[in-house]
Design a protein around this motif. Structure first.
Motif, short mmCIF file in Angstrom:
data_model
loop_
_atom_site.label_atom_id
_atom_site.label_comp_id
_atom_site.label_asym_id
_atom_site.label_seq_id
_atom_site.Cartn_x
_atom_site.Cartn_y
_atom_site.Cartn_z
N LEU B 234 2.45 5.66 11.36
CA LEU B 234 3.60 5.64 12.28
C LEU B 234 4.49 6.86 12.06
CD1 LEU B 234 4.23 1.81 11.92
CD2 LEU B 234 3.98 2.95 14.14
N TYR B 235 4.79 7.15 10.79
CA TYR B 235 5.63 8.32 10.51
C TYR B 235 4.96 9.61 10.99
CZ TYR B 235 9.33 6.04 7.87
OH TYR B 235 10.41 5.28 7.51
N ALA B 236 3.66 9.74 10.67
CA ALA B 236 2.94 10.96 11.04
C ALA B 236 3.03 11.20 12.54
CB ALA B 236 1.47 10.85 10.61
N MET B 237 2.78 10.16 13.32
CA MET B 237 2.76 10.33 14.77
C MET B 237 4.17 10.54 15.31
SD MET B 237 -0.43 10.38 15.04
CE MET B 237 -0.57 10.70 16.80
N LEU B 271 11.17 5.47 19.64
CA LEU B 271 9.80 5.94 19.81
C LEU B 271 9.48 6.18 21.28
CD1 LEU B 271 8.08 3.47 17.31
CD2 LEU B 271 8.75 5.83 16.88
N GLU B 272 10.24 7.07 21.89
CA GLU B 272 10.05 7.25 23.33
C GLU B 272 8.70 7.82 23.70
OE1 GLU B 272 13.33 9.39 24.93
OE2 GLU B 272 14.72 7.73 24.62
N ARG B 336 1.03 10.58 5.49
CA ARG B 336 1.58 11.08 6.76
C ARG B 336 1.37 12.60 6.92
NH1 ARG B 336 7.68 9.16 5.59
NH2 ARG B 336 6.50 7.58 4.46
N ASN B 337 1.42 13.32 5.82
CA ASN B 337 1.26 14.76 5.95
C ASN B 337 -0.17 15.14 6.31
OD1 ASN B 337 3.95 15.32 5.33
ND2 ASN B 337 3.53 15.03 3.13
N GLN B 338 -1.12 14.51 5.61
CA GLN B 338 -2.53 14.78 5.94
C GLN B 338 -2.82 14.44 7.39
OE1 GLN B 338 -5.67 13.42 3.48
NE2 GLN B 338 -4.59 13.74 1.55
N ILE B 339 -2.28 13.32 7.82
CA ILE B 339 -2.55 12.89 9.20
C ILE B 339 -1.97 13.91 10.19
CG2 ILE B 339 -2.11 11.09 10.91
CD1 ILE B 339 -1.93 9.10 8.48
#
Lengths: 384, 384, 384, 384
Positions: B234-237, B271-272, B336-339
Motif C-alpha cells: 500500500l505504501y509503495a503504490m 488514496l485518490e 515498499r522501496n523494492q516494490i
C-alpha cells in the motif's frame, strides 16, 4: 519444557503396531506423550482398544468418535470429514508440538490434514509401502502432507525419497511392531489359554497338536465381494478340520459384508474346531502367532511380524499384493482349494527362516529419539 | 450415454482459470457437465462467482456452503472437513463418472478425498508445480489421490511422473487460463471503463497515461504478518503516485489480516489514485491486465497469463517462489522501496516478450477430449 | 467441590446481557465459572467480544467457531448443526454440572440440544417472552429442553408455567442486563468521547446538543427485505439531520443485506452527521444510551434497558412486536416518514418515567445463588 | 402444481407407524410424496427399512446417513448435529412445501430444526404425549418448532393446545399406526410361518399353543442399566418356558448394552423356546401381535396398536410411563418375578376389550387431506 508429541490411534491394530514407540515417547526425558484415540479404536464391535491401552499404563488424552455408520463408501468419506472437524478441536485444546499419524487407514488422512492445515509438524509412520489398493492413495497422499517420515523397510525408504521428500527427514527405523515381535520371540512358549483369558465365542478345540490363526479384512476396492471372499476362507478352514482361532475384521466399508458372512456361516455350520475372538492384547496375539501352525488371511501382520518370527503365512488375495516379504509367505487367491492346499503344504514343511526385512527390534526407541531432536518444521517443498 | 464430468470450483480465480475447459466439456458431444460451486466461490465478500458463471451460460448443478468463519487455521481445517461431508452428499446425488479438482487451494483436497474415497475417478488440473508453501503440501497430496493429471508446463509434467504417477495418465495440456489470455491478446485494446462497469470503491484516477493492477493474497504460512505485508505494498503504490486498480484478496486464513490492513489504510490516507474492485469477469480482467503498466502482488496470474501476454509483473514475497516463469517477472520482497523501484524500472523498460511456458491456448479442448476418452479407473499403484 | 457452571455466549449482545450473572457466578464461593464463547461472539466483523470479556477479567474456557458463511437460511441451519458437534466435544472435555444458555438466537438451540442430550442439567435465561418471529420458535423450544428457567418479567414467568414447566424450577429474576443499567443510571453523565475511545468510521458530529443511537438488526423471517428496511431508517436519519451513532448488525441470515445496505448508502450519500461503530463495552454503550435523545431500531435493548433508564425508543417493525414494554416506546413501521416524525415528537416531549418491568437490578446475583442451590436434574415431564 | 410433502423417517418403527399416511399422501391427487430415509432406518444392524419400503411401492427420494457410532450420549448429540447438516442440504435440493417429522426419537429434532430454520412449514405427528423421559424434552421441543400438529389422542390434543399452539393448527387424527392395526384386525389369523419367512436366529419353538412377543428398548436416561434391565426380561421369559419371538432393539445410546446383554445371555443359556428377529414387515408384525398371548417389553406398540387390537401387554419400566392406555396393559418394573407373574395372570385371563384411545383407523387419510389444504405458514407466535 518437554516437547508434546500427539499420537492419533484410529484402530486397534495400529495401536499394537505403534506400542513400543508410545512407550519410548512416554519414557523419554524430553518428550510428553499425548495419546488420542479415535474412530474404530473406540468401538466395541471392532475391538475397543481402550482397556488394553489403559492396562498398558497409558493415559488417553482425548477420545474422538467419528465413525459414521453405514455400510458404504460415502460413510467412509464422511467419517474422514468428521474426523477433521473433531481432531482440529482436539489439537486446538492440547496444542501438540508434533502430531504423529500411523500407516494408511482411510481415516488417518484426517489426522494429517488437521495437523498440516494448523501448521503443526506432522510425522508419518510406515509411509512408502506399496500395496496396490485404496490404502496406497491414502498412504502416499499422507507422505506429501507429512514433514517427517519413519519408514519400515529399505524399499519404503527409497520410495519416500523418490516421492520428493527431503532425505534428511526420512528415516528407516524399521517397524515398531517388530519390536514387540522381538520381545515375544525371546519369550517362546504360549503361556496362557486363549479361550480362558479372552472369552470369545465358538467351539473349544484341542490345540495340543497345533492350531491356525485367521485374520481377514475386507478390501476397500472389492467391497461387493467381501462376503464371497470370506466364505472361501471359511470353507477352506472348515474342510481342513484343524483347530482355528479366528479374529473379527476391522471397521471399513465392507466390514459388514465380512462380518455378516462369518455370522451367517456360523449359524449354518457346525464349527466345533473354530473359536472367534474380537481382540487380544498385542503381546498375547504375537505369542499366539509365534506358536501357531500358520496365519491365514490378508493381515499385514503376516507380512511383517511373521517375517521376523518365521511363522508361515497363507496370504489371500490382493491386499498385501506388493509388500516386500520374507520367505514365510504362501500367496493364494480367494479360493478354498488353494487355501487348503497351502495349509497342507505348510503342515508338511519346515518352519521358515526369520527375516529382518521390516526391522530389527529397536524402532520405537529410534522414533522417540528422532522426535526429541528433529527441528520443528511445517513448511516444505518438493525436493526436485 | 454421455459421461458425467463433475467439476468442483471453490474460488472465483479457479473459475477463470478453468473456464475454457468448462466450455469445452459442455460442448463436447460425449460429455455432460456437472458444475459444483463451493467455498468462497459463493461468498459475496470474496467476489461471488455465481453471477459471472450464469452469465457465461453455465448451469450450476449444486452449491456447497462450507466456509467456516474465523480468522484462523483451525477454521481452514474445519472448512475442509465440512467440505468432505457436503461434497460426498452431492456426489451421491449426482453420481458423476469423473470428478475434476483444480489446483491447490486448501479446500480442494475435500473434493479429492470425497471422490477418491467413493471410488469415483479423479482428475487433477495443475498438479506438479512448485511454490514452496502450504499449497504445495495440498497440491502434491492431491496428485497422489488423483487418477488423471492435466498439468500446465513441462516442469510440472516431469514432477508428476517423478511422484510415481503412471505416465499414461499424465498430460501436459498447458493451463486453460492461457486459452483465455490467447483470446484476449487477439482482442487488444481496453474497450470498457472499469469503474463504470464494475463499481467498486475509491477514487476515480485518470488512466490515460497508464495504470497498475494490484492483487495480493495472504500467505498461509505467514498468517501473522498478513497485515504488515499488505501495508508495504500500500505504501509503495501510494508513494508511486500513479493510477492503481486494486483487487480484494481471496478467503484464506489471514484474509482478514489483509482485508483489514487495506480498509484501515484507506481510512487514514487520501488514496485518490486508487480504486478497489472485488471481482471482474475473467475476460475483462485479462483485458485490464493486457493493457496495464504492470501487475503487482503475488497472484499466479502474474506468472502464468502475464507470461503469455508479456505483461510486466512485480512479484512480491514467497507465494510464487518456485514457479517456472517467463521474462516478465521482477521478484521483490515485502518492502515498499523494492516494490516502488521495480515499478520505476518497469516504467522505463520495453514490454517483455510473450512466452508459451504455461501453454499455447488450447488446453480446455484437450482436457475435454481426454476426459471423454480416458478409461474409467480409480485404482492405482505407485509406478516404482 | 464447587459446581461447574458452563455459560455459552454466542453473540456480543448476549454477553452484555449476561455479564452481571457471569460476575456473580465467578465470585460465588460454591461455583466455578466455565465461559464458552461461540458463533458470532468470536468474529471480528460482528464485533468480536473476546477483548471486552478478557478486559472484564473473565477467562475464556473454550472457543467454538461454528458460523458457516453464506447469506442464507441453510447456512443458519448448518451453523446450528456444527454448533452441536463442537459444543458436545467441549462439554465432554470440561464436564459442567450445569449448562446455561441465553435467550433465543438461532444458534443457542445447539447449546440446549448438546447439554440435554448429554444429560447435563440445562438453565435457560430469558425464556417465556413473546416476539412473534422465528426467535419465538427457538425460545420456547429451548424452554421445553431446559430444566431451570430464569425469566425476566411477570408475563414471561406466567408463560413458562403455562408451557408446562414445573413452577418450582421457574424464577422471575429480572433480566441481568438491567443490573448494568441500574449501575449506569447511578453514574449519570457521558464521561468519555465515543469516537476517540472506539474509533469506528464516518463523520465527527457535534453532539453537544444531543445525539441519536441506531441499532437495527435483520429479521429472520423478512430476509429478502433486509436491505429495503435498513434504507428506510438510513433515509429517515439523514433527513432528520442530527448527530447519529450507528451500530453494525449481528450475524444472521440477512445480516449481509443489512450491512450491504448501510455500506452502499454511505458510498452514495454525504453522512457527516453519522458515525459508525462495530462494538462498545456494555457499560459505555449503556452510558451512551442513557444520555442520548433516543434509540432507533429494533434492538431488545430499547425494550428492556431503555425502559429502566427511561430512554425514548423508536421501535421499528415486527422484531420486538409482542414484548412487554414501559412508556418509553414509540412503535413505527419500516417507513422513513414515521421514523422521522417519531424522532421529532420525542425531541419535543419530556423524558419517560423509569420502569421495573424487566427487573430491579439484582438478577445476576439471584441467578448465581439459584445455580448454587438447585437440585441437579435433567429429567422432567410436562406438568399437566 | 402438487404440493411437495417431505416425510423424514429415521427408524424402522417410525416407518410402520406412518405407513398409511405415506400411502395416502402418495395417492392424493394434489400431493407429491418426498420420502427421506435417515439414521437407523438405513442401518442393517437395526433392521434396515429400505427393502420393506421399496416392497411397499414407495420411492426413496434421499438417504441420509447420520448415525455416529459410539455407545454414549455424546454420539447421540453429534448424530443430531450431523442430521441437521445433511437434512438442510437435502431440503435445499428437493425444496419441499411441507416437511413432516414423526414422534420423538432424539434425532427427529434435526428434521425440525433444519425445516423451521429454512422457513419450511413443519408438521409434527404424535406430539403432546406424556412419557416422562428424554423423549418428552424432544417431543415438546419439536411441538414448539412445528406449525401443524397431528396428534393421536384426546389427551395429546389438549396438551398441545396448552403448550400455546394455535388450536386451528392442531388436529386429533388418531395415530396412523392404528390404521394398519384396523386392517390386520379384519384379517384375523396368522397366515405365515415367522421363521420360514423371516429367518432370524435361535430355536424353532412349537407355537401351536401360543407364543409371546418381546420388544424391549434401552431407556436413554437409564443407559448404565440397559444390560441389567434386559437380563431381567431374559430370565423371566426363560423361566416361563413358553415360545418367545424376540425383536432386537433400536439404535440409541445404550442399545449396545441391550444387544450385548441378549447376545451374552444366548451364549450362556439354552434358549430353545426363543427365536430372535431383527425386523418384520409392519403388517406381518401386527398379525404376529394380534395372534400372540401377549407382548412383553416397553415398546409403544403395546400401548397403541395393542390397545386397538385388544392384545395383553406386560409393560416394563418407565419408558411408557405416562401414556394414556386401554385395559390391555399390565405395568411391571424391571423384575423377573413381576414379569413372569404378569405372564401367568394374562395366560389365565380373558382377552381385553378393544379401545379407540389412539384412533379409529383413518388417520393416514385425514393427515394427507389436511396437508393438501392447510395454509403454508412458517411463522407463529405463542397463543397466549
Amino acid at each position: 519444557m518437554k516437547r508434546k508429541i500427539c499420537v492419533v490411534v484410529t484402530a486397534r491394530p495400529s495401536y499394537s503396531r505403534i506400542k513400543t514407540a508410545l512407550l519410548a515417547i512416554k519414557n523419554h526425558p524430553n518428550l510428553q506423550l499425548q495419546l488420542v484415540l479415535a474412530a474404530s479404536a473406540l468401538l466395541d464391535r471392532y475391538g475397543n482398544a481402550t482397556k488394553f491401552i489403559e492396562e498398558d499404563g497409558f493415559e488417553i488424552t482425548a477420545k474422538v468418535f467419528n465413525v459414521l455408520e453405514g455400510e458404504n463408501l460415502t460413510a467412509a468419506a464422511k467419517t474422514t470429514g468428521i474426523g477433521i472437524l473433531e481432531l482440529s478441536s482436539v489439537f486446538d485444546n492440547i496444542k501438540p508440538d508434533i502430531v504423529v499419524t500411523i500407516a494408511d487407514r482411510f481415516e488417518t488422512i484426517a489426522t494429517a490434514i488437521a495437523a498440516s492445515y494448523m501448521n503443526i509438524p506432522l510425522a508419518h509412520i510406515q509411509g512408502g509401502e506399496v500395496t496396490g489398493n485404496i490404502d496406497e492413495k491414502v498412504r502416499h497422499s499422507i507422505t506429501k502432507l507429512a514433514d517427517y517420515h519413519f519408514v519400515a523397510s529399505e524399499g519404503a525408504y527409497e520410495r519416500v525419497i523418490r516421492l520428493g521428500e527431503n532425505p534428511e527427514m526420512v528415516f528407516n527405523t524399521g517397524c515398531p511392531s517388530i519390536d514387540l515381535a522381538h520381545h515375544v520371540k525371546l519369550q517362546g512358549e504360549l503361556d496362557f489359554d486363549p479361550i480362558t483369558k479372552y472369552g470369545g465365542v465358538g467351539g473349544n478345540p484341542d490345540i495340543r497338536n497345533g492350531y491356525w490363526v485367521v485374520m481377514q479384512h475386507p478390501v476397500t476396492t472389492e467391497v461387493g465381494s467381501s462376503r464371497k471372499h470370506i466364505e472361501e476362507t471359511l470353507y477352506a478352514m472348515m474342510e481342513l478340520n484343524q483347530p482355528v482361532f479366528w479374529f473379527w475384521p476391522n471397521v471399513d466399508a465392507g466390514a459388514d459384508g465380512t462380518s455378516t458372512g462369518i455370522r451367517s456361516f456360523r449359524e449354518k455350520n457346525n464349527l466345533e474346531n473354530f473359536h472367534f475372538f474380537k481382540n487380544m492384547k498385542p503381546n498375547d496375539f504375537l505369542k499366539l502367532l509365534n506358536n501357531c501352525k500358520g496365519l491365514v488371511g490378508n493381515s499385514s501382520v503376516g507380512i511383517r511380524e511373521c517375517a521376523y518370527l518365521g511363522v508361515p503365512v497363507i496370504n489371500i488375495g490382493s491386499r498385501q499384493n506388493k509388500r516386500e516379504r520374507g520367505n514365510n509367505v504362501w500367496d493364494v487367491t480367494y479360493d478354498r482349494n488353494q487355501i487348503r492346499n497351502a495349509a497342507v503344504q505348510i503342515d508338511e514343511s519346515a518352519r521358515p527362516e526369520s527375516s529382518n526385512v521390516y526391522g530389527g527390534g529397536e524402532a520405537g526407541k529410534i522414533i522417540a529419539q528422532q522426535l526429541s531432536e528433529l527441528p520443528l518444521i511445517f513448511h516444505k517443498t518438493i525436493a526436485y
